[in-house]
Write an enzyme that holds these catalytic residues in place. Structure first.
Site, short mmCIF file in Angstrom:
data_model
loop_
_atom_site.label_atom_id
_atom_site.label_comp_id
_atom_site.label_asym_id
_atom_site.label_seq_id
_atom_site.Cartn_x
_atom_site.Cartn_y
_atom_site.Cartn_z
N PRO A 31 0.83 -1.21 0.00
CG PRO A 31 -0.03 -1.07 2.16
CD PRO A 31 0.68 -1.99 1.23
CB THR A 33 -0.32 7.36 1.28
OG1 THR A 33 -1.12 6.56 2.14
CG2 THR A 33 -0.84 8.80 1.26
CG HIS A 183 -3.21 0.87 7.63
ND1 HIS A 183 -2.11 0.37 8.29
CD2 HIS A 183 -2.77 1.96 6.95
CE1 HIS A 183 -1.05 1.13 8.02
NE2 HIS A 183 -1.43 2.10 7.21
CE1 TYR A 188 -1.24 7.47 9.74
CE2 TYR A 188 -0.32 5.38 8.98
CZ TYR A 188 -0.32 6.77 8.98
OH TYR A 188 0.62 7.46 8.25
#
Ligand SMILES: Cc1cc2nc3c(=O)[nH]c(=O)nc-3n(C[C@H](O)[C@H](O)[C@H](O)COP(=O)(O)O)c2cc1C
Length: 373
Positions: A31, A33, A183, A188
């Site tokens: 992944p 961003t 995630h 996070y």
């Protein structure tokens, strides 16, 4: 190149079944961003082109994607909680499938790694505890210190769990993506609950590791119920220090968590533990936990962090993982599997264009065919 997984030593080109998803190779796109979502944080045709260019990956895991309107922490990151966002993802899924690929979306809530600028009505970001991450975040209007978040009320947590399950349903049933990755890594919201440096709660979501894992386990329960466990993966970063994370006993705590995960029969567990020299490598003094997780976790494991073709093949041959994900190399090489197969040179990633902007540094990395043309 391809071999029978039962009788041969696997390498990156050995097919693999991850839950409901059949992979032609074990070269996973990690992944990433890229902060290039469009109006209303909806994916655009440019985003669809970027992912379709990378459809030869065994599996694409998309950039982290917001599950609700409090989940955002950076500019122009996509969501999957509005109809427009879902329509955008549908076009991404169609483009990747038309190009012969497979794609799951990574579902996140950034928790304290946010700013009132990204929150509805300029509210404070939410977190397990009112503890600010040390450091600064990029808001789109320059760098700002991380604000001190507000601690979530116990009664607010079920709605957050439902947001993950609703996003998973949208992803699979409405957008036609092949699954989701929860995630739970990189500091996070879920990771903020898991690790005791960020979670000082005294209710049933804090205290011992069983309590700190409760939020994650409720999310897994809800998402696997919503779309089927064979379409749900999970990402963890037990020793990662990114976003000011710390834990008093990563080896003990994450081994306990991994044992608990066995009952879910997830499509896969994705573990970040960078090789020496990688930005995701455990800091000096921290234990390595990937091997301990491999020993107790019964399902498929994807490893990540600084792998090359050679070190990835070695890890698969030794049985350390079932697949390897590649971040920066996939960012810069849309045809990474072909380049690995031909032992061709790799494009270098351009860090200045990682976040934000348009096609430059996004869809303009050449594939081998276009290099040759
Ligand atoms: C530009 C960029 C964006 C990233 N975005 C995400 C993300 O959205 N979700 C996530 O779990 N990891 C994210 N990461 C971490 C990568 O998935 C990966 O763990 C890291 O790059 C190490 O793997 P590599 O050495 O193969 O690049 C990002 C990394 C980079 C460089």
């Amino acid at each position: 190149m391809s071999q029978s997984p039962q009788t041969q030593t696997p390498d990156l080109f050995t097919p693999l079944q991850l839950g409901a998803i059949q992979l032609p190779n074990r070269i996973i796109m990690a992944p990433l961003t890229r902060s290039r979502a469009g109006e209303g944080n909806a994916p655009t045709p440019l985003n669809a082109e970027y992912y379709a260019q990378r459809a030869s990956a065994g599996l694409i895991i998309t950039e982290a994607t917001q599950v609700c309107d409090t989940a955002q922490g950076y500019p122009n990151t996509p969501g999957i909680h509005t109809d427009a966002q879902t329509v955008g993802w549908r076009a991404v899924a169609e483009a990747v499938h038309a190009a012969g690929g497979r794609i799951v979306t990574q579902l996140w809530h950034t928790g304290r790694i946010s700013h009132p600028l990204f929150q509805p009505n300029g509210a404070l970001p939410m977190a397990p505890s009112a503890i600010a991450a040390q450091g600064q975040l990029y808001t789109g209007q320059g760098m700002e210190p991380f604000p001190t978040p507000r601690a979530l009320e116990t009664a607010e947590i079920p709605a957050l769990v439902r947001h993950f399950a609703d996003a998973a349903k949208r992803a699979v049933f409405d957008a036609g993506l092949d699954g989701v990755e929860i995630h739970g890594a990189n500091g996070y919201l879920i990771d903020q609950f898991l690790r005791d440096g960020a979670n000082h709660r005294t209710d049933q979501y804090g205290g011992n590791v069983e309590n700190r894992a409760r939020f994650l386990l409720e999310i897994l329960e809800a998402t696997t119920h919503a779309i089927g466990a064979d379409r749900v993966g999970l990402r963890l970063s037990p020793t990662g220090g990114f976003n000011d994370m710390s834990d008093s006993d990563p080896l003990g705590h994450f081994t306990t968590i991994a044992k608990t995960l066995n009952s879910f029969n997830l499509a896969y567990l994705h573990v970040i533990e960078g090789l020496p020299g990688n930005a995701m490598a455990p800091a000096p003094g921290l234990p390595h936990v990937a091997a301990a997780l491999r020993a107790v976790y019964k399902g498929a494991i994807i490893l990540n962090g600084g792998y090359s073709h050679a070190t990835a093949d070695a890890a698969l041959a030794k049985g350390e993982a079932d697949a390897i994900s590649f971040g920066e190399q996939f960012l810069a090489n849309p045809d990474l599997p072909t380049r690995f197969a031909r032992k061709a040179a790799l494009n270098e990633p351009d860090r200045a264009s990682y976040y934000g902007g348009g096609a430059k540094g996004y869809t303009d990395y050449p594939a081998l065919e276009s290099v040759a043309a």
